[in-house]
Write a protein that holds these residues in place. Sequence first.
Motif, mmCIF file in Angstrom:
data_model
loop_
_atom_site.group_PDB
_atom_site.id
_atom_site.type_symbol
_atom_site.label_atom_id
_atom_site.label_comp_id
_atom_site.label_asym_id
_atom_site.label_seq_id
_atom_site.Cartn_x
_atom_site.Cartn_y
_atom_site.Cartn_z
ATOM 1 N N ALA A 72 0.852 -1.185 0.000
ATOM 2 C CA ALA A 72 0.000 0.000 0.000
ATOM 3 C C ALA A 72 0.888 1.235 0.000
ATOM 4 N N HIS A 73 0.396 2.300 -0.590
ATOM 5 C CA HIS A 73 1.124 3.564 -0.634
ATOM 6 C C HIS A 73 1.282 4.103 0.781
ATOM 7 N N VAL A 74 2.407 4.771 1.069
ATOM 8 C CA VAL A 74 2.673 5.318 2.397
ATOM 9 C C VAL A 74 2.519 6.829 2.356
ATOM 10 N N THR A 75 1.789 7.380 3.350
ATOM 11 C CA THR A 75 1.636 8.834 3.455
ATOM 12 C C THR A 75 2.858 9.425 4.139
ATOM 13 N N ALA A 76 2.884 10.743 4.281
ATOM 14 C CA ALA A 76 4.029 11.425 4.884
ATOM 15 C C ALA A 76 4.230 11.016 6.340
ATOM 16 N N ASP A 77 3.150 10.633 7.044
ATOM 17 C CA ASP A 77 3.274 10.236 8.447
ATOM 18 C C ASP A 77 3.609 8.754 8.614
ATOM 19 N N GLY A 78 3.813 8.030 7.515
ATOM 20 C CA GLY A 78 4.248 6.640 7.573
ATOM 21 C C GLY A 78 3.140 5.617 7.657
ATOM 22 N N LYS A 79 1.892 6.013 7.400
ATOM 23 C CA LYS A 79 0.772 5.080 7.461
ATOM 24 C C LYS A 79 0.318 4.697 6.060
ATOM 25 N N ALA A 80 -0.270 3.497 5.958
ATOM 26 C CA ALA A 80 -0.741 2.996 4.673
ATOM 27 C C ALA A 80 -2.022 3.715 4.255
ATOM 28 N N THR A 81 -2.176 3.922 2.964
ATOM 29 C CA THR A 81 -3.379 4.538 2.423
ATOM 30 C C THR A 81 -3.713 3.920 1.075
ATOM 31 N N ARG A 82 -4.989 3.954 0.738
ATOM 32 C CA ARG A 82 -5.404 3.543 -0.596
ATOM 33 C C ARG A 82 -5.194 4.719 -1.541
ATOM 34 N N VAL A 83 -5.272 4.429 -2.835
ATOM 35 C CA VAL A 83 -5.070 5.448 -3.859
ATOM 36 C C VAL A 83 -6.301 5.505 -4.743
ATOM 37 N N ARG A 84 -6.751 6.703 -5.064
ATOM 38 C CA ARG A 84 -7.851 6.873 -6.013
ATOM 39 C C ARG A 84 -7.433 7.903 -7.048
ATOM 40 N N PHE A 85 -8.202 7.962 -8.122
ATOM 41 C CA PHE A 85 -7.918 8.902 -9.198
ATOM 42 C C PHE A 85 -8.966 9.997 -9.217
ATOM 43 N N GLU A 86 -8.537 11.231 -9.531
ATOM 44 C CA GLU A 86 -9.440 12.359 -9.705
ATOM 45 C C GLU A 86 -8.942 13.183 -10.882
ATOM 46 N N ILE A 87 -9.849 13.963 -11.429
ATOM 47 C CA ILE A 87 -9.481 14.904 -12.488
ATOM 48 C C ILE A 87 -9.327 16.270 -11.830
ATOM 49 N N ARG A 88 -8.132 16.820 -11.868
ATOM 50 C CA ARG A 88 -7.867 18.150 -11.314
ATOM 51 C C ARG A 88 -7.162 18.979 -12.370
ATOM 52 N N ASP A 89 -7.718 20.140 -12.657
ATOM 53 C CA ASP A 89 -7.180 21.049 -13.680
ATOM 54 C C ASP A 89 -7.033 20.337 -15.024
ATOM 55 N N GLY A 90 -7.977 19.459 -15.336
ATOM 56 C CA GLY A 90 -7.970 18.757 -16.608
ATOM 57 C C GLY A 90 -6.984 17.614 -16.702
ATOM 58 N N LYS A 91 -6.323 17.273 -15.587
ATOM 59 C CA LYS A 91 -5.364 16.170 -15.584
ATOM 60 C C LYS A 91 -5.827 15.096 -14.619
ATOM 61 N N LYS A 92 -5.588 13.845 -14.953
ATOM 62 C CA LYS A 92 -5.904 12.733 -14.072
ATOM 63 C C LYS A 92 -4.744 12.569 -13.092
ATOM 64 N N VAL A 93 -5.022 12.683 -11.793
ATOM 65 C CA VAL A 93 -3.977 12.602 -10.769
ATOM 66 C C VAL A 93 -4.334 11.538 -9.743
ATOM 67 N N ARG A 94 -3.299 11.033 -9.077
ATOM 68 C CA ARG A 94 -3.507 10.056 -8.004
ATOM 69 C C ARG A 94 -3.662 10.812 -6.683
ATOM 70 N N ILE A 95 -4.614 10.371 -5.875
ATOM 71 C CA ILE A 95 -4.917 11.015 -4.602
ATOM 72 C C ILE A 95 -4.805 9.988 -3.477
ATOM 73 N N ALA A 96 -4.150 10.351 -2.361
ATOM 74 C CA ALA A 96 -4.116 9.500 -1.180
ATOM 75 C C ALA A 96 -5.462 9.615 -0.476
ATOM 76 N N VAL A 97 -6.147 8.500 -0.281
ATOM 77 C CA VAL A 97 -7.499 8.520 0.278
ATOM 78 C C VAL A 97 -7.514 9.068 1.692
ATOM 79 N N LYS A 98 -6.559 8.691 2.551
ATOM 80 C CA LYS A 98 -6.553 9.125 3.949
ATOM 81 C C LYS A 98 -6.347 10.632 4.107
ATOM 82 N N THR A 99 -5.420 11.185 3.333
ATOM 83 C CA THR A 99 -5.069 12.602 3.528
ATOM 84 C C THR A 99 -5.645 13.516 2.458
ATOM 85 N N GLY A 100 -6.000 12.975 1.311
ATOM 86 C CA GLY A 100 -6.512 13.801 0.212
ATOM 87 C C GLY A 100 -5.440 14.541 -0.565
ATOM 88 N N GLU A 101 -4.171 14.266 -0.285
ATOM 89 C CA GLU A 101 -3.089 14.959 -0.993
ATOM 90 C C GLU A 101 -2.787 14.287 -2.322
#
Length: 105
Positions: A72-101
């Motif tokens: 699983a992807h690791v956030t800045a605080d060292g915890k596991a998070t799932r990943v989702r995709f969103e469209i931001r500014d016309g680009k498809k980006v990966r988003i950390a589910v726990k933090t939203g970053e």
Amino acid sequence: MAAAKIKKGDRVIVLSGKDKGRTGDVIQSLPKDGKVVVDGINVHARHTKPSQGDPQGGIKRSPAPMPVSKVAHVTADGKATRVRFEIRDGKKVRIAVKTGEVING
């Protein structure tokens, strides 16, 4: 085929198996096989005989591919998070589910 949620260079944590809880960087992603190679994780040993190309021989250790579902992807605080995709500014980006970053890459 779905987009890869874990990519080369991502910091991941192992969720199950002999290396559970350890973190490392993805050095290779194999999306067709659904596997990733993580630096220092799932290390296998191969005993090699001395040869002309490798006169020393011996035990060669290298990380082997492991299923992407076991990391699983690791956030800045060292915890596991799932990943989702969103469209931001016309680009498809990966988003950390726990933090939203936004995840780089």
